[in-house]
Design a protein around this motif. Sequence first.
Motif, PDB file in Angstrom:
ATOM      1  N   GLY A  80       0.788  -1.227   0.000  1.00  0.00           N
ATOM      2  CA  GLY A  80       0.000   0.000   0.000  1.00  0.00           C
ATOM      3  C   GLY A  80       0.817   1.272   0.000  1.00  0.00           C
ATOM      4  O   GLY A  80       0.263   2.365  -0.081  1.00  0.00           O
ATOM      5  N   THR A  81       2.135   1.165   0.075  1.00  0.00           N
ATOM      6  CA  THR A  81       3.005   2.342   0.111  1.00  0.00           C
ATOM      7  C   THR A  81       3.610   2.572  -1.260  1.00  0.00           C
ATOM      8  O   THR A  81       4.292   1.690  -1.798  1.00  0.00           O
ATOM      9  CB  THR A  81       4.113   2.158   1.154  1.00  0.00           C
ATOM     10  OG1 THR A  81       3.517   1.955   2.438  1.00  0.00           O
ATOM     11  CG2 THR A  81       5.018   3.376   1.208  1.00  0.00           C
ATOM     12  N   LEU A  82       3.379   3.751  -1.814  1.00  0.00           N
ATOM     13  CA  LEU A  82       3.852   4.069  -3.161  1.00  0.00           C
ATOM     14  C   LEU A  82       4.802   5.255  -3.162  1.00  0.00           C
ATOM     15  O   LEU A  82       4.980   5.914  -4.193  1.00  0.00           O
ATOM     16  CB  LEU A  82       2.660   4.354  -4.083  1.00  0.00           C
ATOM     17  CG  LEU A  82       1.643   3.212  -4.228  1.00  0.00           C
ATOM     18  CD1 LEU A  82       0.485   3.644  -5.102  1.00  0.00           C
ATOM     19  CD2 LEU A  82       2.308   1.963  -4.793  1.00  0.00           C
ATOM     20  N   MET A  83       5.431   5.542  -2.031  1.00  0.00           N
ATOM     21  CA  MET A  83       6.433   6.600  -1.969  1.00  0.00           C
ATOM     22  C   MET A  83       7.263   6.401  -0.711  1.00  0.00           C
ATOM     23  O   MET A  83       6.831   5.757   0.247  1.00  0.00           O
ATOM     24  CB  MET A  83       5.782   7.978  -1.965  1.00  0.00           C
ATOM     25  CG  MET A  83       4.954   8.280  -0.745  1.00  0.00           C
ATOM     26  SD  MET A  83       4.264   9.943  -0.797  1.00  0.00           S
ATOM     27  CE  MET A  83       3.454  10.014   0.801  1.00  0.00           C
ATOM     28  N   THR A  84       8.465   6.969  -0.729  1.00  0.00           N
ATOM     29  CA  THR A  84       9.326   6.886   0.448  1.00  0.00           C
ATOM     30  C   THR A  84      10.405   7.946   0.356  1.00  0.00           C
ATOM     31  O   THR A  84      10.713   8.441  -0.740  1.00  0.00           O
ATOM     32  CB  THR A  84       9.964   5.491   0.565  1.00  0.00           C
ATOM     33  OG1 THR A  84      10.627   5.380   1.820  1.00  0.00           O
ATOM     34  CG2 THR A  84      10.973   5.234  -0.541  1.00  0.00           C
ATOM     35  N   ASP A  85      11.009   8.274   1.491  1.00  0.00           N
ATOM     36  CA  ASP A  85      12.180   9.145   1.539  1.00  0.00           C
ATOM     37  C   ASP A  85      13.416   8.285   1.734  1.00  0.00           C
ATOM     38  O   ASP A  85      13.473   7.471   2.661  1.00  0.00           O
ATOM     39  CB  ASP A  85      12.067  10.153   2.692  1.00  0.00           C
ATOM     40  CG  ASP A  85      11.112  11.279   2.376  1.00  0.00           C
ATOM     41  OD1 ASP A  85      11.166  11.797   1.254  1.00  0.00           O
ATOM     42  OD2 ASP A  85      10.306  11.641   3.243  1.00  0.00           O
ATOM     43  N   VAL A  86      14.384   8.449   0.882  1.00  0.00           N
ATOM     44  CA  VAL A  86      15.689   7.797   1.050  1.00  0.00           C
ATOM     45  C   VAL A  86      16.611   8.837   1.663  1.00  0.00           C
ATOM     46  O   VAL A  86      16.868   9.886   1.057  1.00  0.00           O
ATOM     47  CB  VAL A  86      16.237   7.284  -0.286  1.00  0.00           C
ATOM     48  CG1 VAL A  86      17.588   6.598  -0.079  1.00  0.00           C
ATOM     49  CG2 VAL A  86      15.248   6.324  -0.930  1.00  0.00           C
ATOM     50  N   THR A  87      17.093   8.576   2.856  1.00  0.00           N
ATOM     51  CA  THR A  87      17.862   9.568   3.611  1.00  0.00           C
ATOM     52  C   THR A  87      19.320   9.135   3.754  1.00  0.00           C
ATOM     53  O   THR A  87      19.708   8.046   3.330  1.00  0.00           O
ATOM     54  CB  THR A  87      17.247   9.773   5.002  1.00  0.00           C
ATOM     55  OG1 THR A  87      17.229   8.506   5.696  1.00  0.00           O
ATOM     56  CG2 THR A  87      15.816  10.284   4.890  1.00  0.00           C
ATOM     57  N   GLY A  88      20.113   9.998   4.393  1.00  0.00           N
ATOM     58  CA  GLY A  88      21.527   9.705   4.615  1.00  0.00           C
ATOM     59  C   GLY A  88      22.361   9.770   3.357  1.00  0.00           C
ATOM     60  O   GLY A  88      23.422   9.134   3.269  1.00  0.00           O
ATOM     61  N   LEU A  89      21.934  10.539   2.360  1.00  0.00           N
ATOM     62  CA  LEU A  89      22.646  10.634   1.095  1.00  0.00           C
ATOM     63  C   LEU A  89      23.699  11.740   1.143  1.00  0.00           C
ATOM     64  O   LEU A  89      23.671  12.612   2.018  1.00  0.00           O
ATOM     65  CB  LEU A  89      21.651  10.902  -0.034  1.00  0.00           C
ATOM     66  CG  LEU A  89      20.498   9.904  -0.166  1.00  0.00           C
ATOM     67  CD1 LEU A  89      19.554  10.333  -1.278  1.00  0.00           C
ATOM     68  CD2 LEU A  89      21.029   8.501  -0.420  1.00  0.00           C
ATOM     69  N   GLY A  90      24.583  11.705   0.183  1.00  0.00           N
ATOM     70  CA  GLY A  90      25.590  12.751   0.091  1.00  0.00           C
ATOM     71  C   GLY A  90      25.043  13.988  -0.593  1.00  0.00           C
ATOM     72  O   GLY A  90      24.275  13.898  -1.550  1.00  0.00           O
ATOM     73  N   PRO A  91      25.398  15.185  -0.109  1.00  0.00           N
ATOM     74  CA  PRO A  91      24.935  16.413  -0.759  1.00  0.00           C
ATOM     75  C   PRO A  91      25.641  16.645  -2.092  1.00  0.00           C
ATOM     76  O   PRO A  91      26.725  16.097  -2.339  1.00  0.00           O
ATOM     77  CB  PRO A  91      25.299  17.497   0.268  1.00  0.00           C
ATOM     78  CG  PRO A  91      26.403  16.914   1.079  1.00  0.00           C
ATOM     79  CD  PRO A  91      26.184  15.433   1.103  1.00  0.00           C
ATOM     80  N   ALA A  92      24.997  17.433  -2.928  1.00  0.00           N
ATOM     81  CA  ALA A  92      25.542  17.813  -4.238  1.00  0.00           C
ATOM     82  C   ALA A  92      25.982  16.575  -5.037  1.00  0.00           C
ATOM     83  O   ALA A  92      27.049  16.562  -5.656  1.00  0.00           O
ATOM     84  CB  ALA A  92      26.705  18.786  -4.062  1.00  0.00           C
TER      85      ALA A  92
END
Length: 319
Positions: A80-92
Amino acid sequence: MQRPLAAALLSAAALVLTACSGTAEAARDTRAPTPPTGVTALAGSATSVHVMWSAATDDRAVTGYTVYRHGHPVKDLPAGTLMTDVTGLGPATAHTFTVRARDAAGNVSPDSAAVTATTPAATAEDHTPPTRPTALRAAPAGPDAATLSWRPARDDTRVTAYDVYQSGARVHTVPGTATTARVTGLRPATAYSFTVRARDAAENSSPDSGPAALTTPNAPGARPATAPTAVSAKAARGSVTLTWTPPRTGATPVKEHQLYLNGTFATTIVWGAEPPPGPVTYTLTVPATPGVPYALTLRARLPDGTWGDFSAPCTVVTV
């Protein structure tokens, strides 16, 4: 005589086992779901990307999704989930994402189309959130969608994203340059309430915009709308007074409603005699603690004995 009987029983058992094995083999699910479509990726901050997609299909049922970054799994999510936030990524940095669907038998779809989002550069020591978006408006876009528009927020650096919330749950994200959003997957003849928040590269979020409510139109040939409308609330010390208009149900008036407080059933409201025409009121006793927010929703018992749709949430803060 016993040996032939035993042999016959063993033969019968073998036949049963063979038949069961054949049935299980025939029932085995070997078909994979289709790949998810409509995948988008939007950098919401210097360290996060918001990934969205449309539902995959399966000959039985999709049971979940896996989000991949550069080919490596980063999120497992229910169907039922069709979106998410992927965090902890590198900037730029440019980040590439794909999504796969899976079913209960463990079949996995091919990869979706790959999408890429580039996170903005980090802003040092940014603790100032954007201002709240203003003048939020919501309009139906058919029986299952809505179009929202608002005036942009301001930030000391820049707004990188706007998050759309439906009754307190985030349902959509658009770039910080946008001032409109289209929300899909709604139900016909249903009341909804939306707010919008602005976000910057440091993940600072603004206060909520003012709410915007709408009721989606009926689908062709669908039953009439059954949600109470024009719900409003006024707080006093130790109480909240609700006013609303019951749904129209023909010649039989609605005599019973259920009231939910913050999503939890609170009480049943029943008129023993004929209910008053037009708007009705009810006063609910609450703890006399100031500054407590309550989200109230109502639904009516219809003449056929079933419960109708919920009203749009009405939020009030105790005084």
